[in-house]
Design a protein around this motif. Structure first.
Motif, PDB file in Angstrom:
ATOM      1  N   SER A 162      48.305  38.558  48.530  1.00 51.22           N
ATOM      2  CA  SER A 162      46.964  38.037  48.336  1.00 51.22           C
ATOM      3  C   SER A 162      46.849  37.507  46.905  1.00 51.22           C
ATOM      4  N   PRO A 163      46.239  36.347  46.709  1.00 52.67           N
ATOM      5  CA  PRO A 163      45.493  35.526  47.662  1.00 52.67           C
ATOM      6  C   PRO A 163      46.356  34.682  48.584  1.00 52.67           C
ATOM      7  N   TYR A 164      47.673  34.640  48.339  1.00 48.64           N
ATOM      8  CA  TYR A 164      48.574  33.943  49.234  1.00 48.64           C
ATOM      9  C   TYR A 164      49.929  34.627  49.125  1.00 48.64           C
ATOM     10  N   GLY A 165      50.674  34.587  50.194  1.00 48.71           N
ATOM     11  CA  GLY A 165      51.989  35.210  50.215  1.00 48.71           C
ATOM     12  C   GLY A 165      53.069  34.240  49.775  1.00 48.71           C
ATOM     13  N   PRO A 166      54.336  34.587  50.000  1.00 49.75           N
ATOM     14  CA  PRO A 166      55.436  33.694  49.637  1.00 49.75           C
ATOM     15  C   PRO A 166      55.274  32.319  50.288  1.00 49.75           C
ATOM     16  N   VAL A 167      55.677  31.284  49.555  1.00 48.60           N
ATOM     17  CA  VAL A 167      55.466  29.915  50.012  1.00 48.60           C
ATOM     18  C   VAL A 167      56.631  29.050  49.547  1.00 48.60           C
ATOM     19  N   ILE A 168      56.910  27.980  50.275  1.00 45.68           N
ATOM     20  CA  ILE A 168      57.912  26.993  49.872  1.00 45.68           C
ATOM     21  C   ILE A 168      57.190  25.726  49.453  1.00 45.68           C
ATOM     22  N   ALA A 169      57.460  25.257  48.242  1.00 42.38           N
ATOM     23  CA  ALA A 169      56.779  24.074  47.709  1.00 42.38           C
ATOM     24  C   ALA A 169      57.768  23.219  46.930  1.00 42.38           C
ATOM     25  N   SER A 170      57.384  21.952  46.689  1.00 40.50           N
ATOM     26  CA  SER A 170      58.282  21.019  46.024  1.00 40.50           C
ATOM     27  C   SER A 170      57.503  19.906  45.335  1.00 40.50           C
ATOM     28  N   VAL A 171      58.040  19.429  44.194  1.00 44.84           N
ATOM     29  CA  VAL A 171      57.630  18.152  43.606  1.00 44.84           C
ATOM     30  C   VAL A 171      58.878  17.303  43.396  1.00 44.84           C
ATOM     31  N   GLY A 172      59.845  17.465  44.275  1.00 49.70           N
ATOM     32  CA  GLY A 172      61.107  16.748  44.200  1.00 49.70           C
ATOM     33  C   GLY A 172      62.280  17.580  44.658  1.00 49.70           C
ATOM     34  N   LEU A 173      62.138  18.906  44.615  1.00 50.17           N
ATOM     35  CA  LEU A 173      63.175  19.835  45.057  1.00 50.17           C
ATOM     36  C   LEU A 173      62.491  21.104  45.557  1.00 50.17           C
ATOM     37  N   ASP A 174      62.888  21.570  46.746  1.00 50.98           N
ATOM     38  CA  ASP A 174      62.228  22.716  47.375  1.00 50.98           C
ATOM     39  C   ASP A 174      62.579  24.034  46.688  1.00 50.98           C
ATOM     40  N   PHE A 175      61.569  24.892  46.551  1.00 50.09           N
ATOM     41  CA  PHE A 175      61.758  26.255  46.059  1.00 50.09           C
ATOM     42  C   PHE A 175      60.874  27.190  46.864  1.00 50.09           C
ATOM     43  N   ASP A 253      68.903  31.484  36.694  1.00 49.16           N
ATOM     44  CA  ASP A 253      68.734  30.297  35.881  1.00 49.16           C
ATOM     45  C   ASP A 253      67.798  30.624  34.720  1.00 49.16           C
ATOM     46  N   PRO A 254      68.164  30.271  33.475  1.00 42.40           N
ATOM     47  CA  PRO A 254      67.301  30.596  32.340  1.00 42.40           C
ATOM     48  C   PRO A 254      65.994  29.815  32.310  1.00 42.40           C
ATOM     49  N   ALA A 255      65.993  28.589  32.859  1.00 36.42           N
ATOM     50  CA  ALA A 255      64.773  27.766  32.855  1.00 36.42           C
ATOM     51  C   ALA A 255      64.894  26.743  33.973  1.00 36.42           C
ATOM     52  N   THR A 256      63.844  26.616  34.772  1.00 32.85           N
ATOM     53  CA  THR A 256      63.890  25.735  35.936  1.00 32.85           C
ATOM     54  C   THR A 256      62.632  24.874  35.943  1.00 32.85           C
ATOM     55  N   GLY A 257      62.728  23.685  35.342  1.00 34.04           N
ATOM     56  CA  GLY A 257      61.558  22.828  35.224  1.00 34.04           C
ATOM     57  C   GLY A 257      61.012  22.368  36.558  1.00 34.04           C
ATOM     58  N   SER A 258      61.892  22.035  37.498  1.00 33.79           N
ATOM     59  CA  SER A 258      61.424  21.559  38.799  1.00 33.79           C
ATOM     60  C   SER A 258      60.703  22.663  39.562  1.00 33.79           C
ATOM     61  N   ALA A 259      61.180  23.903  39.429  1.00 32.15           N
ATOM     62  CA  ALA A 259      60.492  25.024  40.080  1.00 32.15           C
ATOM     63  C   ALA A 259      59.152  25.283  39.404  1.00 32.15           C
ATOM     64  N   SER A 260      59.135  25.240  38.078  1.00 27.99           N
ATOM     65  CA  SER A 260      57.885  25.466  37.349  1.00 27.99           C
ATOM     66  C   SER A 260      56.861  24.394  37.699  1.00 27.99           C
ATOM     67  N   GLY A 261      57.320  23.145  37.819  1.00 25.61           N
ATOM     68  CA  GLY A 261      56.415  22.067  38.197  1.00 25.61           C
ATOM     69  C   GLY A 261      55.837  22.262  39.577  1.00 25.61           C
ATOM     70  N   SER A 292      63.074  30.924  27.475  1.00 21.63           N
ATOM     71  CA  SER A 292      62.765  29.499  27.618  1.00 21.63           C
ATOM     72  C   SER A 292      61.261  29.331  27.757  1.00 21.63           C
ATOM     73  N   ILE A 293      60.743  28.229  27.213  1.00 19.03           N
ATOM     74  CA  ILE A 293      59.323  27.916  27.299  1.00 19.03           C
ATOM     75  C   ILE A 293      59.176  26.536  27.950  1.00 19.03           C
ATOM     76  N   ILE A 294      58.489  26.513  29.078  1.00 21.14           N
ATOM     77  CA  ILE A 294      58.266  25.288  29.841  1.00 21.14           C
ATOM     78  C   ILE A 294      56.768  25.009  29.844  1.00 21.14           C
ATOM     79  N   GLU A 295      56.381  23.877  29.284  1.00 18.00           N
ATOM     80  CA  GLU A 295      54.975  23.489  29.244  1.00 18.00           C
ATOM     81  C   GLU A 295      54.681  22.528  30.393  1.00 18.00           C
ATOM     82  N   LEU A 296      53.553  22.764  31.087  1.00 13.70           N
ATOM     83  CA  LEU A 296      53.217  21.982  32.268  1.00 13.70           C
ATOM     84  C   LEU A 296      51.795  21.461  32.209  1.00 13.70           C
ATOM     85  N   LYS A 297      51.603  20.304  32.794  1.00 15.01           N
ATOM     86  CA  LYS A 297      50.275  19.731  32.946  1.00 15.01           C
ATOM     87  C   LYS A 297      50.163  19.193  34.365  1.00 15.01           C
ATOM     88  N   VAL A 298      49.089  19.570  35.049  1.00 18.60           N
ATOM     89  CA  VAL A 298      48.867  19.156  36.430  1.00 18.60           C
ATOM     90  C   VAL A 298      47.510  18.473  36.532  1.00 18.60           C
TER      91      VAL A 298
END
Length: 324
Positions: A162-175, A253-261, A292-298
């Motif tokens: 909750s509020p949501y369980g495991p999910v598969i999502a992508s912005v170019g590569l599935d995670f 993996d120490p840092a995964t930008g595609s997953a973070s995105g 690792s520090i990954i900064e994101l903007k959505v």
């Protein structure tokens, strides 16, 4: 035999020997796909990149990305690191990028990736910001909590539903994503390769989905401003994460930008506001000693996530040649 130059950089960090290492072959014109795969396997990093001439003169380069076991269509830290390397080569790429306001464009299997170079006060390239090449997509499979837990050797009670369980999502590569109940649970994760194989056989349609499982735990919330005039809303702003890919010979993996995105885009898609702009930070690699520090903007407009930006700093580490 011939020698091919390479450089390595640490991505999503300002400290050498932290962040996520990346090998870049700045001129891969004389390499075929099998040789690229062999070089990526030899380096053993989560990804290595190979730079080729673009098919369109409007673009900077064609970039191919390989894990130790396969070519992939897109990834975050290879784009940030490759842009950093090429942006520092003034005689080839840097001047052209400066003419375009610091923008370079990569042709990749997932589509066109636009990158903005980050400069220091001395006009020296320090990192880059990329825009994810694909819109947010979410698979509607019900990912079993028990399977997620067994993949990383923890009790199913440690996986939040909750509020949501495991999910598969992508912005170019599935995670596949799952939120855990605490940082202690996150630190206890240990990938079980046999269970990952089981998950991959069940979710085979997601080519890079379940084999690339991401676990995360939110450690801070803040008030974020809506782009509309509806005011503020509660939103996660700081996330600790781990990502395991044992079937790609990357136990962690120490840092995964595609997953973070993808994670950031999914979270923003869940807020009720139709028009929002959110910035958040993902911290990864802590348990490995490679923080690792990954900064994101959505950006979300009209109820849909329209833009995802992934930003990171880089530092040079090694250079040399590979004999092929």
């Amino acid at each position: 035999m011939r020698s091919v130059p390479f450089v390595t950089v640490d991505v999503f960090t300002t400290s050498r020997f932290a962040g996520n290492p990346l090998a870049v072959i700045p001129d891969a014109r004389d390499l075929d796909s099998a040789q690229m795969q062999s070089i990526a396997t030899e380096f053993g990093y989560s990804e290595s990149t190979f730079v080729l001439p673009p098919s369109s003169p409007d673009n900077t380069a064609r970039v191919r990305i390989f894990t130790p076991t396969a070519e992939i269509p897109f990834a975050g830290h290879p784009n940030v690191g490759t842009a950093y390397v090429l942006g520092r080569q003034d005689e080839i790429f840097g001047k052209k990028a400066k003419e375009l306001g610091g923008i370079i464009r990569f042709e990749e299997n997932a589509g066109l990736v636009e990158v903005v170079l980050a400069d220091s006060e001395r006009s020296e390239v320090t990192g880059a910001r990329i825009r994810a090449p694909a819109p947010l997509s979410v698979r509607h499979d019900v990912v079993p909590v028990d399977l997620v837990a067994r993949c990383v050797s923890i009790d199913p009670a440690q996986v939040k539903t909750s509020p949501y369980g495991p999910v598969i999502a992508s912005v170019g590569l599935d995670f596949a994503f799952a939120e855990l109940v605490s940082l202690e649970a996150l630190g206890a994760c240990r990938p079980d390769v046999s269970v990952f194989r089981e998950a991959a056989s069940t979710y085979g349609a997601a080519a890079s989905g379940f084999p690339l499982l991401a676990q995360w735990h939110s450690v801070a919330r803040a008030r974020a401003r809506s782009k509309s005039k509806s005011g503020f809303f509660e939103f996660i702003r700081y996330i600790r994460a781990r990502m395991f890919a044992p079937l790609d010979d990357v136990m962690e993996d120490p840092a995964t930008g595609s997953a973070s995105g993808a994670l950031a885009a999914f979270l923003v898609s869940q807020v009720p506001e139709a028009d929002v702009e959110v910035e958040l930070t993902v911290e990864q690699g802590v348990e490995m000693g490679r923080r690792s520090i990954i900064e994101l903007k959505v950006v979300k407009e009209g109820g849909q996530v329209t833009e995802v930006y992934i930003t990171g700093q880089c530092v040079m580490v090694m250079q040399g040649t590979v004999t092929v």
